[in-house]
Design a protein around this motif. Sequence first.
Motif, PDB file in Angstrom:
ATOM      1  N   ALA A 123      48.397  -1.253  55.558  1.00 25.14           N
ATOM      2  CA  ALA A 123      48.674  -2.144  54.434  1.00 25.14           C
ATOM      3  C   ALA A 123      48.669  -1.390  53.114  1.00 25.14           C
ATOM      4  N   HIS A 124      47.969  -0.269  53.064  1.00 23.02           N
ATOM      5  CA  HIS A 124      47.842   0.444  51.791  1.00 23.02           C
ATOM      6  C   HIS A 124      48.484   1.815  51.890  1.00 23.02           C
ATOM      7  N   ASP A 125      48.897   2.323  50.743  1.00 23.40           N
ATOM      8  CA  ASP A 125      49.588   3.602  50.747  1.00 23.40           C
ATOM      9  C   ASP A 125      48.698   4.692  50.180  1.00 23.40           C
ATOM     10  N   ASP A 126      48.738   5.842  50.829  1.00 21.62           N
ATOM     11  CA  ASP A 126      48.074   7.015  50.244  1.00 21.62           C
ATOM     12  C   ASP A 126      48.963   7.596  49.163  1.00 21.62           C
ATOM     13  N   ILE A 127      50.250   7.581  49.433  1.00 19.53           N
ATOM     14  CA  ILE A 127      51.198   8.195  48.499  1.00 19.53           C
ATOM     15  C   ILE A 127      52.322   7.214  48.201  1.00 19.53           C
ATOM     16  N   ILE A 128      52.665   7.097  46.927  1.00 16.98           N
ATOM     17  CA  ILE A 128      53.776   6.240  46.540  1.00 16.98           C
ATOM     18  C   ILE A 128      54.810   7.079  45.811  1.00 16.98           C
ATOM     19  N   VAL A 129      56.071   6.888  46.184  1.00 21.42           N
ATOM     20  CA  VAL A 129      57.158   7.512  45.427  1.00 21.42           C
ATOM     21  C   VAL A 129      57.858   6.365  44.700  1.00 21.42           C
ATOM     22  N   ALA A 130      57.640   6.270  43.391  1.00 20.67           N
ATOM     23  CA  ALA A 130      58.115   5.111  42.640  1.00 20.67           C
ATOM     24  C   ALA A 130      59.418   5.441  41.940  1.00 20.67           C
ATOM     25  N   MET A 131      60.491   4.800  42.384  1.00 12.70           N
ATOM     26  CA  MET A 131      61.817   5.015  41.798  1.00 12.70           C
ATOM     27  C   MET A 131      62.352   3.737  41.153  1.00 12.70           C
ATOM     28  N   ASN A 132      61.658   2.615  41.358  1.00  8.74           N
ATOM     29  CA  ASN A 132      62.163   1.330  40.879  1.00  8.74           C
ATOM     30  C   ASN A 132      61.271   0.780  39.758  1.00  8.74           C
ATOM     31  N   PRO A 133      61.756   0.794  38.501  1.00  4.87           N
ATOM     32  CA  PRO A 133      60.941   0.321  37.376  1.00  4.87           C
ATOM     33  C   PRO A 133      60.474  -1.122  37.562  1.00  4.87           C
ATOM     34  N   TYR A 136      49.211  -0.976  45.382  1.00  5.03           N
ATOM     35  CA  TYR A 136      49.044  -0.719  46.814  1.00  5.03           C
ATOM     36  C   TYR A 136      48.488   0.675  47.112  1.00  5.03           C
ATOM     37  N   CYS A 137      48.318   1.454  46.081  1.00  3.48           N
ATOM     38  CA  CYS A 137      47.860   2.831  46.291  1.00  3.48           C
ATOM     39  C   CYS A 137      46.340   2.855  46.460  1.00  3.48           C
ATOM     40  N   VAL A 138      45.888   3.610  47.446  1.00  6.02           N
ATOM     41  CA  VAL A 138      44.436   3.681  47.677  1.00  6.02           C
ATOM     42  C   VAL A 138      43.774   4.492  46.564  1.00  6.02           C
ATOM     43  N   PRO A 139      42.515   4.259  46.276  1.00  4.41           N
ATOM     44  CA  PRO A 139      41.819   5.112  45.305  1.00  4.41           C
ATOM     45  C   PRO A 139      41.882   6.564  45.786  1.00  4.41           C
ATOM     46  N   GLY A 140      42.162   7.469  44.883  1.00  3.61           N
ATOM     47  CA  GLY A 140      42.315   8.869  45.260  1.00  3.61           C
ATOM     48  C   GLY A 140      43.714   9.172  45.755  1.00  3.61           C
ATOM     49  N   GLY A 141      44.560   8.146  45.769  1.00  5.38           N
ATOM     50  CA  GLY A 141      45.931   8.315  46.246  1.00  5.38           C
ATOM     51  C   GLY A 141      46.820   8.956  45.185  1.00  5.38           C
ATOM     52  N   VAL A 142      48.090   9.060  45.525  1.00  8.25           N
ATOM     53  CA  VAL A 142      49.031   9.810  44.695  1.00  8.25           C
ATOM     54  C   VAL A 142      50.248   8.953  44.360  1.00  8.25           C
ATOM     55  N   VAL A 143      50.699   9.064  43.127  1.00 11.73           N
ATOM     56  CA  VAL A 143      51.961   8.411  42.768  1.00 11.73           C
ATOM     57  C   VAL A 143      52.925   9.457  42.192  1.00 11.73           C
ATOM     58  N   PHE A 144      54.026   9.634  42.883  1.00 11.04           N
ATOM     59  CA  PHE A 144      55.156  10.374  42.308  1.00 11.04           C
ATOM     60  C   PHE A 144      56.023   9.327  41.626  1.00 11.04           C
ATOM     61  N   TYR A 145      56.409   9.530  40.383  1.00 12.81           N
ATOM     62  CA  TYR A 145      57.298   8.527  39.791  1.00 12.81           C
ATOM     63  C   TYR A 145      58.356   9.164  38.922  1.00 12.81           C
ATOM     64  N   ALA A 146      59.512   8.522  38.898  1.00 10.83           N
ATOM     65  CA  ALA A 146      60.608   8.994  38.057  1.00 10.83           C
ATOM     66  C   ALA A 146      60.172   8.798  36.604  1.00 10.83           C
ATOM     67  N   ASP A 147      60.232   9.846  35.792  1.00  7.40           N
ATOM     68  CA  ASP A 147      59.591   9.745  34.471  1.00  7.40           C
ATOM     69  C   ASP A 147      60.365   8.892  33.476  1.00  7.40           C
ATOM     70  N   HIS A 148      61.586   8.422  33.883  1.00  9.13           N
ATOM     71  CA  HIS A 148      62.252   7.466  32.998  1.00  9.13           C
ATOM     72  C   HIS A 148      61.692   6.050  33.154  1.00  9.13           C
ATOM     73  N   ILE A 149      60.780   5.860  34.087  1.00 10.17           N
ATOM     74  CA  ILE A 149      60.080   4.567  34.161  1.00 10.17           C
ATOM     75  C   ILE A 149      59.043   4.578  33.046  1.00 10.17           C
ATOM     76  N   ASN A 150      59.383   3.967  31.942  1.00 13.83           N
ATOM     77  CA  ASN A 150      58.505   4.036  30.767  1.00 13.83           C
ATOM     78  C   ASN A 150      57.449   2.943  30.803  1.00 13.83           C
ATOM     79  N   LEU A 151      56.606   3.003  31.807  1.00 12.32           N
ATOM     80  CA  LEU A 151      55.577   1.976  31.924  1.00 12.32           C
ATOM     81  C   LEU A 151      54.230   2.666  32.069  1.00 12.32           C
ATOM     82  N   PRO A 152      53.220   2.042  31.521  1.00 12.28           N
ATOM     83  CA  PRO A 152      51.899   2.683  31.594  1.00 12.28           C
ATOM     84  C   PRO A 152      51.359   2.675  33.024  1.00 12.28           C
ATOM     85  N   VAL A 153      50.663   3.722  33.396  1.00  6.53           N
ATOM     86  CA  VAL A 153      49.963   3.744  34.680  1.00  6.53           C
ATOM     87  C   VAL A 153      48.576   3.184  34.408  1.00  6.53           C
TER      88      VAL A 153
END
Lengths: 612, 347
Positions: free
Chosen positions: A85-95, A104-121
């Motif tokens: 149900a939860h992701d260790d790694i997320i590749v975020a391409m959709n703003p 959905y990312c677990v604590p200690g997990g990783v997010v790769f994201y396209a840097d044109h997504i101008n939204l705060p993490v």
Amino acid sequence: MKGEKQATGDQQPKITLAPKVNDFSLTICTVNGSGSTTANNTLYRALFRMGIPVSGKNIFPSNIKGLPTWFAIRISKDGYLARVAHDDIIVAMNPKTFAEDLDYCVPGGVVFYADHINLPVQREDIITYPMPIKELIKKADVPRNLRDYMANMLYVGIVSQMLGICMESIQQVLRFQFISKPSVADSNYETVLIGAKWAKANLEKKDRYSVATMPALKDHIMADGNTAGALGALYGGVEFCGWYPITPATSMVESMMFFAPQLRKDPKTDKETYVIEQAEDELAAIGMVCGAGWAGLRSMTSTSGPGLSLMTEYLGLAYYAEIPVVVWDVQRVGPSTGLPTRTGQGDLTMSYFLGHGDTDHIILIPGSVNECFEFGWQAFDFAERFQTPILILSDLDLGMNQWMTKRFIYPDKPIDRGKVLWEEDLERLKGEWGRYQDVDGDGIPYRTLMGNKDPRAAYFARGTGHDEYGKYSENPQIWKAMLDRIKRKFETARSILPNPVLRKKNGAKIGLIAMGSTDPAVFEAQDLLVQAGLATDYLRIRAIPFSDEVKHFILAHECNYVLELNRDGQLHQILTLNYQELSGKMISLSISDGMPMTAAWVQTQVMEKENK
Amino acid sequence: MNEKPAAQVEVNAAGLSRGDYQGEPSTLCPGCGHNTISSQILTACYELNLIPEQIVKFSGIGCSSKSPTYFLKRSFGFNGLHGRMPSLALGALFADRTIKGIGISGDGDTASIGFGQFKHIIRRNMPMVYIIENNGVYGLTKGQFSATAEKGLELKHQGRNPYIPIDLAKEALISGASFVARSFSGDAKQVRELIKAAISHYGTAVIDIISPCVTFNNREDTLHSYVWGRQHEAPLHDISYVPYRKAILLGEFEEGTTQEVKLHDGSVVILKKLETDYDPTDKWHALRILEEAEMNRWLITGLIYINPTQPTLFDFHDLVDQPLNRLEVDRIRPDAESLEKLNDSMY
């Protein structure tokens, strides 16, 4: 959208967390219609090529372009392939889904994201890697229409570099995927390298996830259940397929159309030995299939819930007129149009009781891609042996998603055409035969086929009351005897259909009963439960009518949890109906949310019931 | 001892008597138009010297669909579901393409639930005969309007029909049918000749036969009655069917008095001109005559349209010559080596 959300902790990312090698999940969040399939296929195939057990699930909308879609890859050195149900790694391409995806990312997990997504993490307990997708595209100067594809291949490169996915494997996979277009394979690979090179120079590895090559998975392949079912049918000698498009069953017949020309042209004449005909609707598809089955062709269709509803009347006729046909139901979520692109096991009771009046149906329930192949060919033998419809219940998860599975095994039995009388047989019998006579005492009569030139061969098939010779009859004794005789076929079938699969744990007093595509979740849960101090035995049902082993299993356990993907616990209902005296020993654990079952859900549910 | 010589039973060129083409006794109402059609199917097959085992019968649900029991009992048959005879026939006929398929339907069966399958079998040009025994009424459920009932028709328990009727010949034509005929069960000779032509035609041959229901819809001023039919039938031509063997011996006809249409199997349909010129190979002509007939309440009968060379569904599949249902098992299961190659290609 994707099920249970991860509770966000307040802890900071711990860079010192133990490394996780070949044991994590990764979800790629994109927009449908953006061409990400090739990129995602490249990733899981490269991992498989490195010898790492992997599964890939496409969680997609009922839409062609522009809505969010996710591709979840599970990597497990231990071979656990169920959804998590939860992701260790997320590749975020959709703003549009960025904020939700982060949840959905677990604590200690990783997010790769396209840097044109101008939204705060909003989370501080995860590690982030921004990816300058637009800038890299700009530098590469690719044509506008190829930019989406390039963006996808860039994340393949960046993610692969950061996780240690072997570049050589990626190159080989791309050459396989573009086997007839080597230049496309090369240009995609160049894009992957651009991404990888950039990541190597600009990103510092801060997370704990990585992959490492394992011994090659020589006896395994990657495939989806619909392709496997189609191949099974082609090796089972399918001669007629009438069908109508419906998600998620369409790709089965499309696979058949793809493979049939190479597999099923007559070696002597190079002409086709099969007919695949797209009908005007499911009513016509099943009509064609019944006509062909009656006339002696190995005949099938594939559909999903709404289509099966439409096919019900003809299948009732096929039951009573005793016509062999094979019907695949690749289940989606009902009732009604429901969730057309999500998975479930909600058509079981419908299949069991299919048709008006008293009926019985043989139902096969494959639990792996390999079994889709196996049941794909076996179903024709059963259909012709028992002269009745065979329903095969697969589902979207099994049918459309990518699974690591055992290599397909060539049929170990010769084709069984059942009890058919041709001219020479009638000659031997001196014409003494009746279409619906039970000569052998197994409830199964003999049939003749259209085209038989013996003047004694013909009979008139009908859905109306008929006697042993197929003649119209309203006689009460004849009607009763006919229906009772038909029922005997299903008693005969009980011991011949695929047996349930048993997985035992030492000292187990609790039983788990499941079917179909939930197998990986229940399998994994069984191990999790042992770790939590609860041993269970697991029985996976593969066919109805049930074999006696099912009853013995229920009897042998103090309590049996029946696990399934529907609201009402349909397998539990049917087991209760069959074994009323054992109903106190069975507890239903079922869920219908459109998503594949997870091992964590099974574990939690069972532990709760066990008060542990 | 004087033994009486055994009575000579008349046989056809296939060595079969009319008895070999018979079915069970009909249980339809005495005088039902459908019984005449059954009898003409039987005669047509006898005269064509067809072996009953070369024919297969299909039907849907209704009085019409019961009738295949009443002819050709040596032929295989399948009584399917309401309106879904065409799909059943399509699947079955692929099993052995040497077998002739005869589908029997009614107006209730074809013009309502079966409308989609009717149009789609035509669109595919599936080689088979498609006979509609059209009486404008639901007989087996005791007298409700069918979709071919004329506007304003009054029935005992139903009142007045407010809807315009569906013209099945016109529907067949605009769906791209390669053979469209209309007849009247009271015109036995024409019915028989059309059935022979339909059996010889390679493609879907639709014959819409007005076949009166003596019990529920036979009032003499109504379109589907015997009296109306006898008084108003307007044949487009005098049709005769000439089988291949005789066709090659045909002499020249007088210019302008007949038209010959050569069918796929070499047989010929000879259309003898009546009052007006009518060319059934001209689709525009066909459409116009059907429109005019509707406007003027004419019961036009005969071969309305034919295209003997239109490709059929069988042409769209490149199948082995042998009947599919007789293929040996080793020809329908690929070898083990091919599966190993597939396994190697899957990841």
